[in-house]
Design a protein around this motif. Sequence first.
Motif, short mmCIF file in Angstrom:
data_model
loop_
_atom_site.label_atom_id
_atom_site.label_comp_id
_atom_site.label_asym_id
_atom_site.label_seq_id
_atom_site.Cartn_x
_atom_site.Cartn_y
_atom_site.Cartn_z
N LEU A 1 0.26 -7.83 -6.53
CA LEU A 1 0.30 -7.21 -5.21
C LEU A 1 -0.99 -7.45 -4.42
O LEU A 1 -0.97 -7.58 -3.20
CB LEU A 1 0.53 -5.70 -5.36
N ALA A 2 -2.11 -7.53 -5.12
CA ALA A 2 -3.40 -7.69 -4.44
C ALA A 2 -3.54 -9.04 -3.75
O ALA A 2 -4.39 -9.21 -2.88
CB ALA A 2 -4.54 -7.51 -5.45
N SER A 3 -2.68 -9.99 -4.12
CA SER A 3 -2.75 -11.31 -3.48
C SER A 3 -2.27 -11.26 -2.03
O SER A 3 -2.53 -12.18 -1.25
CB SER A 3 -1.91 -12.32 -4.27
N ASN B 1 0.81 -1.22 0.00
CA ASN B 1 0.00 0.00 0.00
C ASN B 1 0.85 1.27 0.00
O ASN B 1 0.34 2.35 0.28
CB ASN B 1 -0.94 0.00 1.21
N ASP B 2 2.12 1.13 -0.34
CA ASP B 2 3.02 2.28 -0.45
C ASP B 2 2.64 3.04 -1.73
O ASP B 2 3.10 2.72 -2.82
CB ASP B 2 4.47 1.81 -0.51
N TRP C 1 -4.65 -3.18 -0.09
CA TRP C 1 -5.93 -2.57 -0.51
C TRP C 1 -5.72 -1.63 -1.71
O TRP C 1 -6.54 -1.60 -2.61
CB TRP C 1 -6.58 -1.81 0.65
N TYR C 2 -4.61 -0.92 -1.72
CA TYR C 2 -4.38 0.03 -2.82
C TYR C 2 -4.28 -0.68 -4.17
O TYR C 2 -4.87 -0.20 -5.16
CB TYR C 2 -3.12 0.85 -2.54
N PRO C 3 -3.59 -1.81 -4.27
CA PRO C 3 -3.57 -2.52 -5.55
C PRO C 3 -4.96 -2.97 -6.00
O PRO C 3 -5.24 -3.02 -7.21
CB PRO C 3 -2.66 -3.73 -5.27
N LEU C 4 -5.84 -3.27 -5.05
CA LEU C 4 -7.21 -3.66 -5.41
C LEU C 4 -7.98 -2.48 -6.00
O LEU C 4 -8.78 -2.67 -6.93
CB LEU C 4 -7.94 -4.21 -4.18
N ILE C 5 -7.75 -1.30 -5.48
CA ILE C 5 -8.39 -0.11 -6.06
C ILE C 5 -7.87 0.10 -7.48
O ILE C 5 -8.64 0.47 -8.38
CB ILE C 5 -8.12 1.13 -5.19
N VAL D 1 -13.51 -5.69 -1.27
CA VAL D 1 -12.41 -6.37 -0.58
C VAL D 1 -11.41 -5.34 -0.05
O VAL D 1 -10.94 -5.43 1.09
CB VAL D 1 -11.70 -7.38 -1.52
N ALA D 2 -11.09 -4.35 -0.88
CA ALA D 2 -10.16 -3.30 -0.45
C ALA D 2 -10.69 -2.58 0.78
O ALA D 2 -9.94 -2.33 1.74
CB ALA D 2 -9.93 -2.31 -1.59
N ALA D 3 -11.97 -2.22 0.76
CA ALA D 3 -12.56 -1.51 1.90
C ALA D 3 -12.53 -2.36 3.16
O ALA D 3 -12.37 -1.83 4.27
CB ALA D 3 -14.00 -1.11 1.56
N GLY D 4 -12.66 -3.66 3.01
CA GLY D 4 -12.61 -4.54 4.16
C GLY D 4 -11.21 -4.69 4.75
O GLY D 4 -11.06 -5.04 5.92
N ARG D 5 -10.20 -4.39 3.95
CA ARG D 5 -8.81 -4.53 4.41
C ARG D 5 -8.24 -3.24 5.00
O ARG D 5 -7.15 -3.26 5.59
CB ARG D 5 -7.92 -4.96 3.24
#
Length: 201
Positions: free
Chosen positions: A81-83, A33-34, A88-92, A112-116
């Motif tokens: 990265l999302a794995s 998430n950097d 969360w940022y890669p999921l967005i 999923v991102a919001a949940g993390r």
Amino acid sequence: MAFIDLIQQLADESSPLVDRAGELRVALAADPNDREAFEELISIIWALGQSHPTVDPLTADEEPPHETPIKLVLWALSEDLASDSRAWYPLIQLARLSIKDDAEAAVHQIEVAAGREETGLALEQGISLLVAAGYPDTAMQIGMGRWNPQEHIVGVGVALTKAAIASGKLSDAQRFISYLDERFAHDHDVLDIKEELAQLL
């Protein structure tokens, strides 16, 4: 095909940008998430990919001329990265790539991102992404189900209010603003959205 292999395809020859991309990928392995590292890596992908085709790993064919190879590399990076369960940022970013062709997948990635992510930043970005893509009702559904006005950052409520305005649900927008006033009455974004809503009432 691995992300670094795709990056190397984008360069005519050995390039310091490829080396820098590798360094940033290592940094993102430590913290997916950097955002600064992610955005710098995206800028490198764009710099390398302006005129070089990549091979689609599913078909082993080059992308057609009207398609950019950049999306393929960004997809590989974000998916990789999302794995990570922290990511969360890669999921967005995946949702951003998916939204045009597969809105359902984008919604899932946003959820999923919001949940993390605990502060609400991922939720804010997901809501804003959906509104910008023309799905304000979906944005409201996700936001209303997850927004915690007492804990989340101000941006979640502002984004949700904008979604309500875009959906024509002005009474909901007023309700969201009342929640925002409890914690963020003097925040300039709240004042701006209140003024926008007042002009519509």
